[in-house]
Design a protein around this motif. Sequence first.
Motif, PDB file in Angstrom:
ATOM      1  N   UNK A 251       0.826  -1.196   0.000  1.00 34.88           N
ATOM      2  CA  UNK A 251       0.000   0.000   0.000  1.00 34.88           C
ATOM      3  C   UNK A 251       0.866   1.254   0.000  1.00 34.88           C
ATOM      4  N   UNK A 252       0.536   2.158  -0.861  1.00 38.73           N
ATOM      5  CA  UNK A 252       1.389   3.333  -0.956  1.00 38.73           C
ATOM      6  C   UNK A 252       0.750   4.527  -0.253  1.00 38.73           C
ATOM      7  N   UNK A 253       1.608   5.320   0.380  1.00 39.86           N
ATOM      8  CA  UNK A 253       1.144   6.494   1.113  1.00 39.86           C
ATOM      9  C   UNK A 253       1.070   7.694   0.172  1.00 39.86           C
ATOM     10  N   UNK A 254      -0.002   8.469   0.307  1.00 39.56           N
ATOM     11  CA  UNK A 254      -0.153   9.653  -0.543  1.00 39.56           C
ATOM     12  C   UNK A 254      -0.406  10.925   0.265  1.00 39.56           C
ATOM     13  N   UNK A 255      -0.635  10.781   1.575  1.00 35.23           N
ATOM     14  CA  UNK A 255      -1.041  11.947   2.363  1.00 35.23           C
ATOM     15  C   UNK A 255       0.137  12.652   3.039  1.00 35.23           C
ATOM     16  N   UNK A 256       0.128  13.968   2.901  1.00 33.88           N
ATOM     17  CA  UNK A 256       1.161  14.769   3.562  1.00 33.88           C
ATOM     18  C   UNK A 256       1.039  14.720   5.079  1.00 33.88           C
ATOM     19  N   UNK A 257      -0.117  14.275   5.543  1.00 32.20           N
ATOM     20  CA  UNK A 257      -0.320  14.240   6.990  1.00 32.20           C
ATOM     21  C   UNK A 257       0.124  12.925   7.607  1.00 32.20           C
ATOM     22  N   UNK A 258       0.487  11.969   6.783  1.00 33.22           N
ATOM     23  CA  UNK A 258       0.976  10.695   7.299  1.00 33.22           C
ATOM     24  C   UNK A 258       2.130  10.943   8.287  1.00 33.22           C
ATOM     25  N   UNK A 259       2.055  10.264   9.422  1.00 28.57           N
ATOM     26  CA  UNK A 259       2.999  10.546  10.504  1.00 28.57           C
ATOM     27  C   UNK A 259       4.458  10.287  10.094  1.00 28.57           C
ATOM     28  N   UNK A 260       4.677   9.219   9.333  1.00 27.64           N
ATOM     29  CA  UNK A 260       6.024   8.868   8.891  1.00 27.64           C
ATOM     30  C   UNK A 260       6.590   9.939   7.949  1.00 27.64           C
ATOM     31  N   UNK A 261       5.702  10.477   7.129  1.00 25.80           N
ATOM     32  CA  UNK A 261       6.108  11.522   6.186  1.00 25.80           C
ATOM     33  C   UNK A 261       6.441  12.808   6.935  1.00 25.80           C
ATOM     34  N   UNK A 262       5.584  13.168   7.868  1.00 24.56           N
ATOM     35  CA  UNK A 262       5.810  14.379   8.661  1.00 24.56           C
ATOM     36  C   UNK A 262       7.151  14.288   9.390  1.00 24.56           C
ATOM     37  N   UNK A 263       7.368  13.124  10.005  1.00 24.20           N
ATOM     38  CA  UNK A 263       8.584  12.945  10.794  1.00 24.20           C
ATOM     39  C   UNK A 263       9.827  12.933   9.891  1.00 24.20           C
ATOM     40  N   UNK A 264       9.735  12.247   8.772  1.00 24.52           N
ATOM     41  CA  UNK A 264      10.875  12.156   7.848  1.00 24.52           C
ATOM     42  C   UNK A 264      11.250  13.524   7.302  1.00 24.52           C
ATOM     43  N   UNK A 265      10.223  14.276   6.930  1.00 27.41           N
ATOM     44  CA  UNK A 265      10.449  15.605   6.391  1.00 27.41           C
ATOM     45  C   UNK A 265      11.126  16.505   7.431  1.00 27.41           C
ATOM     46  N   UNK A 266      10.686  16.358   8.683  1.00 25.49           N
ATOM     47  CA  UNK A 266      11.270  17.142   9.763  1.00 25.49           C
ATOM     48  C   UNK A 266      12.730  16.771  10.007  1.00 25.49           C
ATOM     49  N   UNK A 267      13.029  15.481   9.982  1.00 22.64           N
ATOM     50  CA  UNK A 267      14.409  15.045  10.245  1.00 22.64           C
ATOM     51  C   UNK A 267      15.388  15.599   9.208  1.00 22.64           C
ATOM     52  N   UNK A 268      14.921  15.724   7.975  1.00 24.59           N
ATOM     53  CA  UNK A 268      15.788  16.269   6.930  1.00 24.59           C
ATOM     54  C   UNK A 268      16.087  17.747   7.165  1.00 24.59           C
ATOM     55  N   UNK A 269      15.146  18.433   7.833  1.00 28.49           N
ATOM     56  CA  UNK A 269      15.227  19.894   7.885  1.00 28.49           C
ATOM     57  C   UNK A 269      15.613  20.480   9.235  1.00 28.49           C
ATOM     58  N   UNK A 270      15.347  19.751  10.331  1.00 23.79           N
ATOM     59  CA  UNK A 270      15.508  20.406  11.639  1.00 23.79           C
ATOM     60  C   UNK A 270      16.461  19.662  12.566  1.00 23.79           C
ATOM     61  N   UNK A 271      17.519  20.360  12.926  1.00 27.40           N
ATOM     62  CA  UNK A 271      18.499  19.792  13.852  1.00 27.40           C
ATOM     63  C   UNK A 271      17.850  19.457  15.188  1.00 27.40           C
ATOM     64  N   UNK A 272      16.949  20.336  15.638  1.00 25.33           N
ATOM     65  CA  UNK A 272      16.280  20.131  16.913  1.00 25.33           C
ATOM     66  C   UNK A 272      15.577  18.769  16.951  1.00 25.33           C
ATOM     67  N   UNK A 273      14.877  18.454  15.876  1.00 23.11           N
ATOM     68  CA  UNK A 273      14.186  17.160  15.810  1.00 23.11           C
ATOM     69  C   UNK A 273      15.178  16.002  15.811  1.00 23.11           C
TER      70      UNK A 273
END
Lengths: 257, 257
Positions: A1-23
Amino acid sequence: MKITSRKNQLVVQSRGLLREKRLRDEEGLFAVEGVKLCLEALSAGITPKWALVSETAAEKFVEAVREIEQSCAVTVVSDDLYDYLSEQKTPQGIFLAGQILDKSVNLDRILSSGKILLLDCVQDSGNLGAMLRTAEALGIGGVILGDGCADVWSPKTLRASMGSAFRLPACAVDMAGAVKTVKEKGFAVYAAMLDDTAQRLGSFAFPEKSAVVIGNEGHGVSAEVAGLCQKVYIPIQGAESLNAAAAAAILCWEMSK
Amino acid sequence: MKITSRKNQLVVQSRGLLREKRLRDEEGLFAVEGVKLCLEALSAGITPKWALVSETAAEKFVEAVREIEQSCAVTVVSDDLYDYLSEQKTPQGIFLAGQILDKSVNLDRILSSGKILLLDCVQDSGNLGAMLRTAEALGIGGVILGDGCADVWSPKTLRASMGSAFRLPACAVDMAGAVKTVKEKGFAVYAAMLDDTAQRLGSFAFPEKSAVVIGNEGHGVSAEVAGLCQKVYIPIQGAESLNAAAAAAILCWEMSK
């Protein structure tokens, strides 16, 4: 099953890890993109947590995806969603989150080597990554990062290091304290800077146990640290200065000879 | 009077020069941003064509603007319009267009020097700029760029070169032909690459008239060019390879000693 939602928790977290040192710091996780870098992380023994691949990448990089699947869950996301997640203009479509190594345990390993690179407020991630890559290639035993350096675990540093950041012993500490410790262990410590007492690089041989301090791109080595070191300069002309990564390459080369 | 329209001809042209090599080539103009780089261009003797400054920059960098005004027209644009024009995330708000130097006339000057750097398909603008900066700093007499190298006149190259691109004699030619010419003039030409016949860097002294060829970031020196050269390698371990700019720094350093 493929994820398409920007609100998916894994997507939110992954996107944050790429961008924020704090996270990254809070969660003890780093994130990288690209086939080569993801595989470098695995082969360096990093503990992977999860991977995301775009639909296109899942078809294109079958072998790499299979290799990653052997050590963590791989989730497929739509190409559009990968583009949203990614930091890159033309992403390959492979993302890996892994556990940040506790580099503080490395100081003993670094001190048991013969050559050390110390970085005093090197602020550009690209420079930092390049220095790690060069240091590993030239056989430097480890890198000590002072407070105020760029984040070793930022995607840009990891990318510029071409995976050396995963392998090379490194630790982050107070720089003046580190210089004292390194000196106590019998190393000759040289700050790369121009002053009246600086020795010209090439005019002397580095002792067997040597360390070099590279300073900030704009301001050089801090006064407190410089006061603890011998000085070395690279003779230049024409241009005002060398790029910090170029200076580090030349100094590591001379130390490693 | 300040310009606010994106359709203003000067704005359209300036924005294009920052982004498109084709336009730079057609018009024989380059474009740079930033106080330091604009002033470097002027002091290197470049012929400026026009400058644009944002309202904020006009107030903030009064002296620099005055200096630029002595050699070309300076037009004020709104801050929003400057942001639209700029290639940078947080622009200083100063733009200069200047005349591209005909670097082809430089070959004789380069050949009359003792040390030459040749670049065979170096494709990353950041690497190219860093190499120019390093070469100038270490007293290399000139740089010969082969077809397929990144554009010397792109804003990214100019920025990474910290102005060295304005000052260092350089020319762009067919690389194999250039190697032959350089050899005829009595230079020993070394391709940086690993093969059975490559000499270890540091195990020999470069002759007084020496040249080094740095190859493409991914593929190294092309076979045709390599066939015309002696070979030199930088001994490395751990990491797969050195960054091309780091390798160039070490090779230029050894040549310049």
